[in-house]
Write an enzyme that holds these catalytic residues in place. Structure first.
Site, PDB file in Angstrom:
ATOM      1  N   LYS A  51     104.444 -37.308  -4.530  1.00 46.03           N
ATOM      2  CA  LYS A  51     103.770 -37.733  -3.284  1.00 46.03           C
ATOM      3  C   LYS A  51     102.248 -37.547  -3.399  1.00 46.03           C
ATOM      4  O   LYS A  51     101.584 -36.964  -2.524  1.00 46.03           O
ATOM      5  CB  LYS A  51     104.348 -37.006  -2.065  1.00 46.03           C
ATOM      6  CG  LYS A  51     104.346 -37.904  -0.832  1.00 46.03           C
ATOM      7  CD  LYS A  51     105.276 -37.423   0.230  1.00 46.03           C
ATOM      8  CE  LYS A  51     105.025 -38.098   1.568  1.00 46.03           C
ATOM      9  NZ  LYS A  51     104.927 -39.562   1.557  1.00 46.03           N
TER      10      LYS A  51
HETATM   11  N1  PMP Z   1     109.677 -42.850  -0.584  1.00 49.90           N
HETATM   12  C1  PMP Z   1     108.341 -42.889  -0.444  1.00 49.90           C
HETATM   13  C2  PMP Z   1     107.530 -43.592  -1.485  1.00 49.90           C
HETATM   14  C3  PMP Z   1     107.726 -42.285   0.673  1.00 49.90           C
HETATM   15  O1  PMP Z   1     106.400 -42.306   0.811  1.00 49.90           O
HETATM   16  C4  PMP Z   1     108.551 -41.663   1.657  1.00 49.90           C
HETATM   17  C5  PMP Z   1     107.943 -41.068   2.877  1.00 49.90           C
HETATM   18  N2  PMP Z   1     107.562 -39.734   2.719  1.00 49.90           N
HETATM   19  C6  PMP Z   1     109.942 -41.625   1.438  1.00 49.90           C
HETATM   20  C7  PMP Z   1     110.465 -42.234   0.317  1.00 49.90           C
HETATM   21  C8  PMP Z   1     110.852 -40.911   2.388  1.00 49.90           C
HETATM   22  O2  PMP Z   1     110.752 -39.525   2.212  1.00 49.90           O
HETATM   23  P1  PMP Z   1     111.097 -38.508   3.381  1.00 49.90           P
HETATM   24  O3  PMP Z   1     112.445 -38.832   3.833  1.00 49.90           O
HETATM   25  O4  PMP Z   1     111.018 -37.163   2.749  1.00 49.90           O
HETATM   26  O5  PMP Z   1     110.086 -38.731   4.437  1.00 49.90           O
END
Ligand code: PMP
Length: 317
Positions: free
Chosen positions: A160
């Protein structure tokens, strides 16, 4: 509801008015993308008059793992980050609305030079009222992006990392300007990874299928929660495996999930209807379960919900 925040931010070690949370134009992370962020939601529960943060410790654990990848040295633990978040939300005093929380860790030194080492690291966080991320939640129109997902050996998707989101921005803008709600992104082997900012699931013949965490996806906390809910509450098999592009064309149902999008049904992929083009029964049930769970309405998952105001009252009494 009109957005009224954020009024404060945690910045350089303390909570300050948002107008004071300002960085130098020389900040390393601004130039080289050497930061990592999170996205957390807190949901208002009307009956309990309480704001519940959804799985904050999992989010903070992930952001600190991103920091590890970026060679950061931060004096925080998931627990200390949660305490800061509780202080911040109580100061904002959001009531009667849902909130989106943005933690960010970053290389803060004001210096020129591409690297990760010999730099200071810092942590900031703010929270604001937030509604839907994609307006078409019950039938998103999706395209397969011409852009490819970044590979783990290029910029790790599990990190991230702020700089990596130039990839997501290219994907999202291309899809939006062509009239789509979102895009599916292929990895370098041509398999489906995820959306621009959400994980992907499809349903074929009663089996729910999602790409593996080794498939250049973010290790989504919603994805993990949804897998558990489907297995425990819906008694369906979840297969974690590679997905071909054209499998989505012949799927019965498909959906995206993530903190921002929550759970949204995919109605069409590149002008082919998914199933009959309307939200199917599996996606409908996953959506209902998810929206109940994040508001603390399923007792067996209450340890996923951290109450903001109650803990404060209990601590005082
Ligand atoms: N994939 C990406 C590329 C993202 O940016 C996100 C958002 N954080 C997610 C998946 C979903 O992750 P989460 O469920 O932890 O928010």
């Amino acid at each position: 509801m009109a957005q009224t925040g954020p009024n404060y931010a945690y910045f350089e070690g303390k909570i300050v008015p948002i107008a004071e949370a300002k960085l130098s134009v020389m900040t390393h992370a601004l130039h080289y993308g050497t930061g990592a962020f999170g996205g957390v939601r807190a949901y208002w529960n009307d009956e309990e008059e309480e704001l519940f943060i959804f799985r904050p410790l999992d989010h903070f654990k992930r952001i600190l793992n991103s920091g590890k990848i970026l060679l950061m040295d931060l004096p925080y633990t998931p627990e200390s980050m949660l305490q800061i978040l509780l202080d911040l939300l109580r100061k904002e005093n959001y009531r009667g609305e849902n909130v989106y929380i943005r933690p960010l860790i970053y290389k803060s030194t004001p210096v020129i030079g591409v690297r990760l080492h010999d730099l200071d690291d810092d942590f900031t966080m703010f929270a604001q009222p937030f509604g839907s991320y994609i307006p078409n939640e019950e039938g998103a129109k999706v395209t397969v992006s011409a852009w490819r997902r970044i590979d783990d050996n290029v910029i790790p998707a599990r990190g991230k990392i702020t700089g990596a989101y130039a990839n997501s921005a290219l994907i999202k803008t291309d899809a939006s300007l062509k009239g789509y709600d979102e895009a599916l992104v292929l990895d370098h082997n041509g398999h489906i990874s995820e959306g621009s900012a959400e994980n992907f699931f499809m349903v074929r013949d009663g089996v729910v299928i999602t790409p593996p965490i080794s498939g250049n996806i973010l290790e989504g906390i919603t994805r993990r929660s949804v897998i558990q809910l489907i297995q425990e509450q819906m008694n369906l098999d979840v297969q974690v495996r590679e997905i071909d592009r054209t499998e989505v064309f012949v799927a019965d149902e498909a959906f995206f999930c993530g903190t921002g999008v929550q759970v949204i049904a995919i109605a069409e992929v590149d002008h082919r209807k998914v199933g009959d083009g309307t939200m199917g029964p599996v996606v409908r049930q996953v959506r209902e379960l998810y929206h109940a769970v994040v508001r603390g309405k399923l007792p067996q998952y209450r340890d996923w919900n951290v109450p903001v105001y109650r803990a404060e009252t209990e601590a005082i009494s």
